[in-house]
Write a protein that holds these residues in place. Sequence first.
Motif, mmCIF file in Angstrom:
data_model
loop_
_atom_site.group_PDB
_atom_site.id
_atom_site.type_symbol
_atom_site.label_atom_id
_atom_site.label_comp_id
_atom_site.label_asym_id
_atom_site.label_seq_id
_atom_site.Cartn_x
_atom_site.Cartn_y
_atom_site.Cartn_z
ATOM 1 N N THR A 1 22.941 29.485 -16.723
ATOM 2 C CA THR A 1 22.221 28.422 -16.026
ATOM 3 C C THR A 1 22.623 27.099 -16.652
ATOM 4 O OG1 THR A 1 20.341 28.777 -17.525
ATOM 5 C CG2 THR A 1 20.226 29.821 -15.357
ATOM 6 N N ASN A 2 22.973 26.151 -15.803
ATOM 7 C CA ASN A 2 23.362 24.821 -16.268
ATOM 8 C C ASN A 2 24.441 24.865 -17.349
ATOM 9 O OD1 ASN A 2 21.709 22.866 -14.737
ATOM 10 N ND2 ASN A 2 20.010 23.991 -15.644
ATOM 11 N N GLY A 3 25.399 25.775 -17.167
ATOM 12 C CA GLY A 3 26.563 25.800 -18.047
ATOM 13 C C GLY A 3 26.395 26.569 -19.332
ATOM 14 N N LEU A 4 25.239 27.183 -19.576
ATOM 15 C CA LEU A 4 25.019 27.926 -20.817
ATOM 16 C C LEU A 4 24.628 29.369 -20.524
ATOM 17 C CD1 LEU A 4 23.084 25.372 -23.069
ATOM 18 C CD2 LEU A 4 25.513 25.951 -23.122
ATOM 19 N N PHE A 5 25.078 30.272 -21.411
ATOM 20 C CA PHE A 5 24.780 31.696 -21.297
ATOM 21 C C PHE A 5 23.832 32.093 -22.428
ATOM 22 C CE2 PHE A 5 28.855 31.017 -19.419
ATOM 23 C CZ PHE A 5 29.113 32.024 -18.512
ATOM 24 N N THR B 1 14.217 31.864 -21.418
ATOM 25 C CA THR B 1 14.465 31.804 -19.975
ATOM 26 C C THR B 1 15.655 30.885 -19.729
ATOM 27 O OG1 THR B 1 13.026 29.897 -19.592
ATOM 28 C CG2 THR B 1 12.012 32.081 -19.517
ATOM 29 N N GLY B 2 16.203 30.966 -18.528
ATOM 30 C CA GLY B 2 17.325 30.110 -18.177
ATOM 31 C C GLY B 2 16.944 28.638 -18.163
ATOM 32 N N PHE B 3 17.940 27.780 -18.351
ATOM 33 C CA PHE B 3 17.706 26.334 -18.295
ATOM 34 C C PHE B 3 17.559 25.900 -16.836
ATOM 35 C CE2 PHE B 3 19.499 26.707 -22.516
ATOM 36 C CZ PHE B 3 18.721 25.818 -23.241
ATOM 37 N N THR B 4 16.504 25.164 -16.556
ATOM 38 C CA THR B 4 16.246 24.688 -15.205
ATOM 39 C C THR B 4 16.746 23.258 -15.062
ATOM 40 O OG1 THR B 4 14.029 23.988 -15.868
ATOM 41 C CG2 THR B 4 14.252 26.202 -14.940
ATOM 42 N N ALA B 5 16.539 22.701 -13.877
ATOM 43 C CA ALA B 5 17.007 21.344 -13.600
ATOM 44 C C ALA B 5 16.355 20.308 -14.515
ATOM 45 C CB ALA B 5 16.728 20.991 -12.141
ATOM 46 N N ALA C 1 4.376 30.261 -22.370
ATOM 47 C CA ALA C 1 4.840 29.077 -21.635
ATOM 48 C C ALA C 1 5.886 29.554 -20.633
ATOM 49 C CB ALA C 1 5.441 28.045 -22.584
ATOM 50 N N SER C 2 5.717 29.168 -19.372
ATOM 51 C CA SER C 2 6.669 29.578 -18.340
ATOM 52 C C SER C 2 7.854 28.620 -18.310
ATOM 53 C CB SER C 2 5.979 29.594 -16.974
ATOM 54 O OG SER C 2 5.833 28.266 -16.471
ATOM 55 N N TYR C 3 8.864 28.993 -17.541
ATOM 56 C CA TYR C 3 9.972 28.082 -17.242
ATOM 57 C C TYR C 3 9.421 26.867 -16.500
ATOM 58 C CZ TYR C 3 9.310 30.740 -12.953
ATOM 59 O OH TYR C 3 8.748 31.357 -11.865
ATOM 60 N N TYR C 4 10.179 25.790 -16.504
ATOM 61 C CA TYR C 4 9.802 24.608 -15.711
ATOM 62 C C TYR C 4 10.326 24.749 -14.293
ATOM 63 C CZ TYR C 4 7.820 21.514 -19.255
ATOM 64 O OH TYR C 4 7.001 20.939 -20.190
ATOM 65 N N ASN C 5 9.525 24.301 -13.351
ATOM 66 C CA ASN C 5 9.969 24.202 -11.966
ATOM 67 C C ASN C 5 9.184 23.060 -11.329
ATOM 68 O OD1 ASN C 5 11.574 24.856 -9.852
ATOM 69 N ND2 ASN C 5 10.533 26.763 -9.312
ATOM 70 N N HIS C 6 9.882 22.227 -10.564
ATOM 71 C CA HIS C 6 9.269 21.023 -9.999
ATOM 72 C C HIS C 6 8.628 20.166 -11.094
ATOM 73 C CE1 HIS C 6 10.005 22.581 -6.010
ATOM 74 N NE2 HIS C 6 9.346 23.691 -6.311
#
Length: 433
Positions: free
Chosen positions: A266-270, A297-301, A331-336
């Motif tokens: 995600t966003n260029g990182l594994f 978790t994966g990196f979000t926007a 803590a969850s991933y960020y979204n919006h």
Amino acid sequence: MQSAWAPAQITPAGNKAWLKEYNEYREYDDIYVVKKVSIPCRSYETFITDKSGRKLTPAYRDIGDFAEGVAEFVPLELNAEGQGLHGFIDKRGKIVIEPKYTSTDRFRDGKTWVIYPSGKHYGLSYIDLTGKELYRIPIHHYSKDYLIKDSDIDFLCNHDTKEDVLWWIARPTDFHILNFNFSRFIEKEIKAAKFIYHFNYKGKFGIIDKNMMLKVPVALDDIDPEYKYSGQGMERVQYGDKYGYISPFTGDLIVPFEYTDTRKPTNGLFWVKKNGKWGCIDKTGKLHIQHLYDEATGFTAENRSAVAINGKFGHIDKSGKVRTPLKYDFASYYNHGISMIRIDDKYGYMDTTGHFITEIIYDEALPFDNLTTTVERSWLRFELSLDGKEKFAGFSYKLNAVFIIIGVLIFVWLNNLFYQRVLKRRLVKKTTK
């Protein structure tokens, strides 16, 4: 298995008187390859001669078929292990490539493969017509395969250039070969491939490029051509219980087999797991974030990843900097721009600055996968917007369940009451009679 055979004859001695002293000969334009067998399969000599029978070479154990101006040959002298060494000579008998390989094949399209001892293993490289190495398979990354102690060199009687290195899995029938040649049909398919070609042999995968050079030996346990776990110019592959990455364009091994688990980039990182901890690598395989985290978790926007150490959650950015202290129960991933936080079995929501847009008051909650989400408190259910405002959406699912249970209990009670009355009436009627 196909090779570029040069046109030649293999027959007993022909109509030339001097050929009668040889058991076999092959004719190539103005030269002959001749063989004299003293004791079949044990003692034999092979030469290149001119048309008159003049020898152009010393005696060799064997000389193979000419292709692209050169032929494989094996000297009489064996190595310390009692094996013949393989090199190449031209039609004048000049040694073009010194005999130092365990096995090889005819040249095709200006290259051939060669097998050589590599520690306890056999290695495989590709060379050109001058002997220059074009590519060497990184055999040291495949530590469980192609062990010399598990291998045999097998060749045809009187013909040492028709050899194979066999790696035994279960004698006497199950084995692998390190070198792979393909049928003309499959070769055409490989060359037509846009980039690399995956193939399966006896449950193992290998990778070859469109130039017909084997980039990964037939040793992989899993591949990912559909990119379920891959991306950013790297394809995840599995060897044993470890994962690494290859280039889906060239087949070269970019990241060795070091990781026990991975996630789609995600966003260029594994995110990759090693020694029970998650860290991040970039698309070149370079370690970007140290292996510190129990969960990630994966990196979000929002340039955030939810991570955890010892059961405490927070967030980091792509540089590895902690942006939310690791002090929350979840803590969850960020979204919006919003993350869901849990403290002592209660939920709330914060933005990327760490500011809570709600109080931590909810008994049940979901992340903001859409522009609104669903939360519950005090047995009531609400639709929550990104600004933290609530809109009543009904009773809590738990309260609904309670209502259903109460309804079932009332139904059972009424049904039992009705049954008791019916039974009582029947008893009265029977007594009256």
